[in-house]
Design a protein around this motif. Sequence first.
Motif, PDB file in Angstrom:
ATOM      1  N   GLN A  64       0.770  -1.282  -0.154  1.00  0.00           N
ATOM      2  CA  GLN A  64       0.016  -0.123  -0.123  1.00  0.00           C
ATOM      3  C   GLN A  64       0.813   1.350   0.045  1.00  0.00           C
ATOM      4  OE1 GLN A  64      -3.467   0.160  -0.494  1.00  0.00           O
ATOM      5  NE2 GLN A  64      -2.899   2.331  -0.703  1.00  0.00           N
ATOM      6  N   SER A  65       1.884   1.384   0.742  1.00  0.00           N
ATOM      7  CA  SER A  65       2.981   2.463   0.861  1.00  0.00           C
ATOM      8  C   SER A  65       3.527   2.467  -0.434  1.00  0.00           C
ATOM      9  CB  SER A  65       3.857   2.205   1.843  1.00  0.00           C
ATOM     10  OG  SER A  65       3.534   2.076   3.290  1.00  0.00           O
ATOM     11  N   ASP A  68       0.804   4.192  -2.841  1.00  0.00           N
ATOM     12  CA  ASP A  68       0.513   5.524  -2.588  1.00  0.00           C
ATOM     13  C   ASP A  68       1.588   6.274  -3.081  1.00  0.00           C
ATOM     14  OD1 ASP A  68      -1.906   4.770  -1.421  1.00  0.00           O
ATOM     15  OD2 ASP A  68      -1.163   4.927   0.620  1.00  0.00           O
ATOM     16  N   SER A  71       1.740   6.539  -7.290  1.00  0.00           N
ATOM     17  CA  SER A  71       0.650   7.430  -7.432  1.00  0.00           C
ATOM     18  C   SER A  71       1.134   8.749  -7.529  1.00  0.00           C
ATOM     19  CB  SER A  71      -0.722   7.183  -6.781  1.00  0.00           C
ATOM     20  OG  SER A  71      -1.782   8.125  -7.061  1.00  0.00           O
ATOM     21  N   GLU A  72       1.657   9.086  -6.390  1.00  0.00           N
ATOM     22  CA  GLU A  72       2.237  10.572  -6.307  1.00  0.00           C
ATOM     23  C   GLU A  72       3.274  10.905  -6.932  1.00  0.00           C
ATOM     24  OE1 GLU A  72       4.689  13.009  -2.779  1.00  0.00           O
ATOM     25  OE2 GLU A  72       4.050  11.123  -2.323  1.00  0.00           O
TER      26      GLU A  72
END
Length: 171
Positions: A64-65, A68, A71-72
Amino acid sequence: MVFECIDPENDPHIIKYESRKLVLLDIVENDPTFKKRPYFDVDYVATMLKLECKHLAYVLSDWQSFCDWYSEVTSKDYMYKGSFIEGFVLEDFDGFMVKLKLHYYNTWKHMRSVVDAVNQCGYYRYTSSLVSKEENLFYGWYKNMGKDLFEGLDIISLREEFYKYLHKNNN
């Protein structure tokens, strides 16, 4: 030792750098199997030799990290510490590495090939690959006026001239 040699005078690239420098990327052991020193050893050696060392930007400990973070950093306007960068080298726990080139770098690398085509043929054949307003404006600017004024400049200088033109004309 593996270095990146940055020479903005003799070899300008896509990302603008202010001065020449060597950046220590890794230390690879002299061994038939690929083995490299841990990041903290590389940083220590760079410090001892008064060299710049690659930056350990992120440590991501779960999926998940990573999602995220990915995506950034892949967003159109992502900047690392206030600057556009080429990208990241991702490394997993087994030492497998892969490069991730970012949007800004990829865009301007593509625009460099557009400039080359306009210089050779007077136009760019694959206009459908110009997917953003900025890319289309740059192509039109360079084809219609930039080539006559700025032919022979590197892509960094052309980008700066293009942004001056946009700012002056409020596009």
